[in-house]
Design an enzyme around this catalytic site. Structure first.
Site, PDB file in Angstrom:
ATOM      1  N   CYS A  35       0.809  -1.214   0.000  1.00  0.00           N
ATOM      2  CA  CYS A  35       0.000   0.000   0.000  1.00  0.00           C
ATOM      3  C   CYS A  35       0.838   1.258   0.000  1.00  0.00           C
ATOM      4  O   CYS A  35       0.302   2.351  -0.082  1.00  0.00           O
ATOM      5  CB  CYS A  35      -0.980  -0.007   1.163  1.00  0.00           C
ATOM      6  SG  CYS A  35      -0.207   0.336   2.720  1.00  0.00           S
ATOM      7  N   CYS A 106      -1.638  -2.126   8.672  1.00  0.00           N
ATOM      8  CA  CYS A 106      -1.089  -0.913   9.296  1.00  0.00           C
ATOM      9  C   CYS A 106      -0.530  -1.238  10.669  1.00  0.00           C
ATOM     10  O   CYS A 106       0.498  -0.699  11.079  1.00  0.00           O
ATOM     11  CB  CYS A 106      -2.162   0.163   9.423  1.00  0.00           C
ATOM     12  SG  CYS A 106      -2.767   0.776   7.847  1.00  0.00           S
TER      13      CYS A 106
END
Ligand SMILES: Cc1ncc(COP(=O)(O)O)c(C=O)c1O
Lengths: 295, 403
Positions: A35, A106
């Site tokens: 990402c 994340c």
């Protein structure tokens, strides 16, 4: 719009420990290629006690990357570095009251930054060993790489098996097409083709912990328990064969040909399953002959 | 409108009040099935006829029977491409571009799995196509060319009229996904060689869930949905009468507002762009600024990430969108930004502002005020940024270990 928890929003709008720690003696730089997010974690570690005195982050990333970084620094401040290393990505996500499945990476990035920073403090080289693939199962946040590796390691052939081993596909089931595609590709590597009608190999596990003989006796006992009920309706049941999870019985008396036979079999099945503590299927004995004939 | 500032009109638009008013009776008094023989059906039938004419007029189509109502832009795209393949089974190739909407790209990827060959035309760093590469691919093996008129992310226009001519000369069918172009640019299909065109109602102030496939008279066609005789058997299923009436009205209004789009909407966009570029260092416009939709501006803010920008804008009541990976749910950074070879430290910070004729200059000024502090706030958190500027040689100063 993402379904972010209040805690995530709070840590995004008002991040704790943003910026680099001035006199840091540990730095960890990591990024997630999938990402494009990246994170630098700076720590000030007390060389005598090895506790983390201060922590700061700089993050190039989305709302949950910033929130995860903020949460991480809050969690580890004041910890001994050995304890800090035990902080998992799930701990970070839990601290934030959860992250959407697409955003779990994340929190993984946060944990990796910590490992990298501790390695840096100890003068070691840190290299990442986990590879991240496209997210396939959104219900359980399972990515393609994880599925591929599990298929390879366990010689899986069906979607059901993939679900049993990884949980992927066990929720809403909309990723089954994606799982089939991965199966097709991995099976092709070993010269096989994917068969959508293949049945999942049974996972062998000693379910009830009984020997075969004990199990057979237990089944008879359980049948004895319900026999009075059947006899009250002028019927009876006879045990014919036990083959793994299949129990073949013959309904006699009024029960034979009774319209309620299927319901009765269902009741017997439930009683046996509960008594044995394992899943079994009760079938009429005619079924045994049919299966033996290979139909 | 609500108190927020809506600059995400390429995602969807507000249904105009006049459009709502036009469609409402078709839920209640005018509920008939247009196929029915009685008076209840007849009135609805006439309303659909009028709507078809209104769409025809906006598109500049020669015949109203060239308008086929569908359920959305995606259905129109699928219908066009699959029809071309079905009607010409001996042709096994498709030409499209790398920057199409997923409505075309995902279908093409599936068709590749089914054994078709798909040629994806590349774009340069301003999002432009190489016409010579296109010319070389045209052959009698190609069933259809599908190229978007305007890109939804950057607003960049493709020369579809010229490309349709080239396709016709080569004897190849030409389809364009004009979902972003219709209502924003003058279109006159009868003067072009375009064989099929897709549009979607919700991008031009009609409701969601209504679309059109324009099909030039005489172009060979195979329906996607077979069943009743609706849409002359080319798209079976009882018509979405209220939405069709609404789309007709919206097309009429878009036609009337076309000049406004070219002048006022464009001037709001230009003012915003100029205002932001002046105040914010290290940002640039993506795509081909001289050749794009009048309502779209896509700015890449370097060293910060788009979703974070959107969340902060949203907190101030400003709605926009981003090409960042983290807003898509797929983890993939925007394929449009990647195709233009924009460095990822900028591609992730790309923000699209898209206008409609319902925006105002006053809103533009408020956004110009709001953006610089947001960018500054996020840059303070960025590892690529230090002391009011990008770190020296950012790619070297911060070179993380990648997972
Ligand atoms: C260029 C383009 N094509 C197709 C579509 C899909 O239209 P719909 O949402 O009506 O299916 C969109 C909408 O986002 C678009 O921008």
């Amino acid at each position: 719009m993402w379904d972010y928890s209040e805690k995530v929003k709070e840590h995004f709008f008002d991040p704790r420990n943003a910026g680099a720690v001035d006199d840091a003696n540990a730095v960890g730089d990591v990024g997630s290629l999938s990402c494009g997010d990246a994170l630098r974690l700076t720590l000030k570690v007390d060389p005598d006690t090895e506790t983390i005195l201060d922590a700061g982050f700089q993050t190039f990333g989305c709302g949950s990357a910033i929130a995860s970084s903020s949460a991480l620094t809050e969690i580890i401040k004041g910890m001994h570095i050995d304890d800090a290393l035990k902080v998992s990505n799930q701990d970070i996500a839990d601290y934030l009251d959860g992250l959407p499945p697409e955003k779990m990476h994340c929190s993984v990035m946060g944990r990796e930054a910590l490992q990298a920073a501790v390695a840096n403090y100890r003068g070691e080289e840190w290299s990442d060993d986990h590879e991240e693939g496209a997210l396939i199962c959104k219900c359980f946040a399972i990515d393609a790489v994880m599925i591929e590796e599990t298929i390879r390691a366990n010689n899986l052939r069906t979607v059901e098996e993939v679900t049993n081993y990884t949980k992927a596909g066990g929720g809403c089931s909309s990723c089954h097409e994606g799982i089939e595609e991965i199966l097709t590709a991995v099976l092709a590597e070993r010269g096989e083709s994917f068969d959508p009608n293949a049945v999942a190999a049974e996972i062998k596990k000693p379910t009830s912990g009984l020997t075969n003989l004990q199990r057979m006796r237990r089944i008879e006992e359980l049948l004895e328990e319900i026999r009075p009920n059947l006899q009250r309706d002028h019927g009876d049941v006879e045990l014919i064969e036990v083959d793994g999870k299949y129990v073949y019985v013959k309904m006699t008396g009024a029960c034979a040909g009774c319209q309620m036979a299927a319901t009765t079999l269902g009741g017997i099945q439930q009683h046996l399953a509960e008594g044995l503590g394992e899943f079994i299927q009760v079938l009429p004995h005619e079924e045994l002959a049919r299966r033996a004939a290979g139909a | 409108m609500t108190s927020g500032i809506y600059l995400d009109n390429n995602a969807t638009t507000m249904v105009d009040a006049a459009v709502v008013e036009a469609m409402l009776p078709y839920f209640t008094e005018q509920f008939g099935n247009p196929s029915s023989m009685h008076q209840f059906g007849d009135k609805v039938g006439r309303a659909l006829k009028k709507a078809r004419k209104q769409v025809q007029s906006l598109l500049g189509a020669e015949h109203d029977s060239e308008i086929i109502f569908t359920s959305c832009g995606t259905e129109s795209d699928s219908t066009a491409i699959l029809s071309a393949l079905k009607a010409q089974p001996e042709r096994r190739e498709i030409i499209t571009t790398v920057v199409e909407h997923p409505a075309v790209l995902t279908l093409c990827e599936q068709l590749e799995k089914d054994g078709y060959t798909v040629h994806y035309l590349k774009v340069d760093n301003k999002g432009r196509l190489d016409m010579q590469a296109y010319q070389r691919l045209l052959s009698d093996k190609v069933a259809v060319v599908s190229v978007m008129w305007a890109n939804n992310e950057s607003g960049t226009l493709f020369p579809v009229e010229e490309m349709a001519e080239m396709a016709r000369s080569a004897g190849v069918m030409f389809h364009t996904d004009a979902v972003q172009a219709v209502g924003k640019l003058p279109i006159n299909l009868k003067d072009t060689s375009i064989d099929m065109l897709s549009l979607s109602g919700h991008k031009l102030h009609a409701p969601k869930g209504i679309g059109v496939l324009y099909l030039r008279r005489g172009v060979r066609f195979r329906p996607l949905l077979r069943g009743g005789h609706q849409e002359r058997g080319r798209r079976a299923g009882t018509e979405n009468a209220a939405s069709i009436v609404a789309l007709g009205k919206a097309c009429e209004m878009a036609h009337e507002a076309m000049d406004f789009e070219k002048t006022f909407v464009k001037s709001m966009r230009d003012r915003l762009e100029q205002g932001i570029l002046e105040r914010v260092p290290h940002c640039f416009v993506t795509g081909d600024p001289g050749n794009r939709l009048p309502n779209t501006c896509n700015i890449a803010f370097e060293y910060i990430e788009g979703e974070a920008i959107l969340l902060l804008l949203n907190k101030m009541g400003i709605a926009a969108s981003s090409g960042s990976a983290c807003t898509s749910g797929s983890l993939e950074p925007s394929h449009v930004m990647r195709a233009m070879d924009i460095p990822y430290t900028a591609a992730h910070g790309s923000v699209r502002f898209s206008f409609s004729r319902y925006n105002t200059m006053e809103e533009v000024e408020r956004v110009i005020e709001a953006v610089p502090p947001i960018v500054e706030q996020l840059r303070k958190l960025s590892p690529y940024w230090a002391d009011g500027g990008p770190v020296e040689e950012p790619e070297k100063a911060f070179a993380p270990t990648y997972a």
